[in-house]
Design an enzyme around this catalytic site. Structure first.
Site, mmCIF file in Angstrom:
data_model
loop_
_atom_site.group_PDB
_atom_site.id
_atom_site.type_symbol
_atom_site.label_atom_id
_atom_site.label_comp_id
_atom_site.label_asym_id
_atom_site.label_seq_id
_atom_site.Cartn_x
_atom_site.Cartn_y
_atom_site.Cartn_z
ATOM 1 N N GLU A 1 -22.845 18.390 -6.958
ATOM 2 C CA GLU A 1 -23.570 17.378 -7.743
ATOM 3 C C GLU A 1 -22.718 16.121 -7.935
ATOM 4 O O GLU A 1 -21.549 16.200 -8.349
ATOM 5 C CB GLU A 1 -23.975 17.947 -9.120
ATOM 6 C CG GLU A 1 -24.689 16.896 -9.984
ATOM 7 C CD GLU A 1 -25.435 17.444 -11.175
ATOM 8 O OE1 GLU A 1 -25.520 18.678 -11.340
ATOM 9 O OE2 GLU A 1 -25.944 16.597 -11.950
ATOM 10 N N SER B 1 -31.148 22.365 -17.249
ATOM 11 C CA SER B 1 -31.697 21.025 -17.514
ATOM 12 C C SER B 1 -32.976 21.142 -18.341
ATOM 13 O O SER B 1 -33.444 20.141 -18.912
ATOM 14 C CB SER B 1 -31.975 20.290 -16.198
ATOM 15 O OG SER B 1 -32.694 21.118 -15.300
ATOM 16 N N ASP C 1 -30.420 29.818 -14.172
ATOM 17 C CA ASP C 1 -29.197 29.051 -14.440
ATOM 18 C C ASP C 1 -28.548 29.580 -15.719
ATOM 19 O O ASP C 1 -29.165 29.534 -16.794
ATOM 20 C CB ASP C 1 -29.595 27.580 -14.623
ATOM 21 C CG ASP C 1 -28.467 26.627 -14.325
ATOM 22 O OD1 ASP C 1 -27.397 27.078 -13.887
ATOM 23 O OD2 ASP C 1 -28.684 25.409 -14.513
ATOM 24 N N LYS D 1 -27.092 31.146 -11.213
ATOM 25 C CA LYS D 1 -26.175 30.043 -10.896
ATOM 26 C C LYS D 1 -25.259 29.841 -12.086
ATOM 27 O O LYS D 1 -25.702 29.974 -13.241
ATOM 28 C CB LYS D 1 -26.955 28.755 -10.604
ATOM 29 C CG LYS D 1 -26.045 27.542 -10.360
ATOM 30 C CD LYS D 1 -26.804 26.323 -9.883
ATOM 31 C CE LYS D 1 -27.389 25.485 -10.986
ATOM 32 N NZ LYS D 1 -26.428 24.953 -11.950
HETATM 33 O O1 KIV Z 1 -29.898 22.525 -14.443
HETATM 34 C C1 KIV Z 1 -30.200 21.942 -13.389
HETATM 35 O O2 KIV Z 1 -31.272 21.357 -13.250
HETATM 36 C C2 KIV Z 1 -29.220 21.969 -12.308
HETATM 37 C C3 KIV Z 1 -29.541 21.240 -11.056
HETATM 38 C C4 KIV Z 1 -29.360 19.785 -11.255
HETATM 39 C C5 KIV Z 1 -28.758 21.709 -9.899
HETATM 40 O O3 KIV Z 1 -28.182 22.557 -12.443
#
Ligand code: KIV
Length: 306
Positions: free
Chosen positions: A197, A60, A98, A128
């Site tokens: 989500e 994000s 992420d 993740k």
């Molecule tokens: O990238 C992000 O912020 C996310 C969260 C919303 C879990 O994947």
């Protein structure tokens, strides 16, 4: 004996470090897990001081700090730079990197290589990745390489176009079953936790009794083991649209605009700087300097040997 809960404001050396066993313990004890995103050193310091358990350097970042319209454009090098800054700001929280779009889908080798970069170059504790399906194989390969993986099902923003946009998922029996299948598959290959989500609360409630690892929800109701929100959404750092599932706990954008506007007004009115913001010089040194400036020709006449 169970680990004491993390209390905001407790000095870092008195706070237990968050580990995967500790997260499993929290789940078992019914102690809710608090997770937020962070993208830089100051936001990491805030998350740490507030007693957050898990910090996610989310893709994000593409939208919150890099100004893109979706999460898709952000790349590995940008994510690693942000994650390393967050690492430097954390003492005890568990740090997850992420994996951005295009960094794991092509092959298990690509997925493992990039997961290793998050651990080696940015000091992440885990990574993740999004979706079930083909991502299950990628997650398995990363777990087998010794890197903990958090799954992510339901609304997966990297593939939002294929899902029909940024909207709730699992609103038919068939789609809800698909989310459950994805979650079960990710759990079975060894993901230590899974994000749900934008899933109807009733669907989450129905899946939860079948889950054996912590489930962290964002727009998935109250039945999960923990919640995650995007730092900029929960603090109101941006002034744009936010999803239905966001709760705003502060209006930091307004506070920042107010602060910068006050500074601009002070500069224009010559109220800033004041004496307390300036440096002094010894009066004799200042006299010497003034005599130097009074000479007819200044160039090359400095009495001081530089
Ligand atoms: O990238 C992000 O912020 C996310 C969260 C919303 C879990 O994947």
């Amino acid at each position: 004996m169970s680990t004491p809960p993390r209390v905001p404001g407790t000095p870092p050396d008195e706070r237990p470090k968050v580990t995967i066993p500790r997260l499993a313990e929290m789940r078992g004890l019914g102690e809710p897990i608090a997770m937020v995103t962070a993208y830089d050193h100051p936001s990491a310091r805030v998350a740490e001081a507030a007693g957050v358990d898990i910090v996610l350097v989310g893709d994000s970042a593409a939208m919150t700090v890099l100004g893109h319209d979706t999460t898709v454009p952000v790349g590995m090098d940008e994510m690693l730079m942000l994650a390393a800054a967050v690492r430097r700001g954390l003492d005890t929280a568990f740090l997850i990197g992420d994996m951005p779009f295009g960094s794991y889908e092509n092959s298990n080798e690509q997925a493992v290589t990039n997961a290793q970069r998050f651990v080696k170059e940015a000091g992440c504790d885990a990574v993740k990745l999004e979706r079930g399906g083909a991502s299950v194989d990628r997650a398995r390969a990363i777990v087998r390489a010794g890197i903990p993986v958090m799954g992510h099902v339901g609304l997966t923003p990297q593939t939002a176009t294929a899902l029909g946009g940024y909207k709730a998922q699992g609103r038919t029996g068939e789609r809800a079953a698909q989310i459950a299948e994805d979650a079960f598959a990710l759990q079975a290959i060894g993901c230590f936790a899974i994000v749900f989500e934008a899933v109807p609360a009733a669907v989450t409630e129905a899946i939860m009794p079948h889950m054996e690892v912590p489930v962290i929800g964002i727009g998935a109701g109250a039945a999960t083991d923990g919640q995650v929100l995007v730092f900029h959404d929960l603090l109101g750092i941006h002034d744009g649209h936010t999803a239905r599932f966001v709760k705003r706990y502060a209006d930091v954008h307004a506070a920042m605009v107010e602060g910068v506007a006050a500074y601009v007004a002070d500069v224009r009115a010559r109220r800033f700087p004041e004496g307390s913001h300036t440096y002094s010089i010894d009066p004799d040194e200042l006299d010497a300097f003034r005599r130097y400036l009074e000479q007819d020709s200044l160039a090359g006449t400095s009495p001081w040997d530089w």
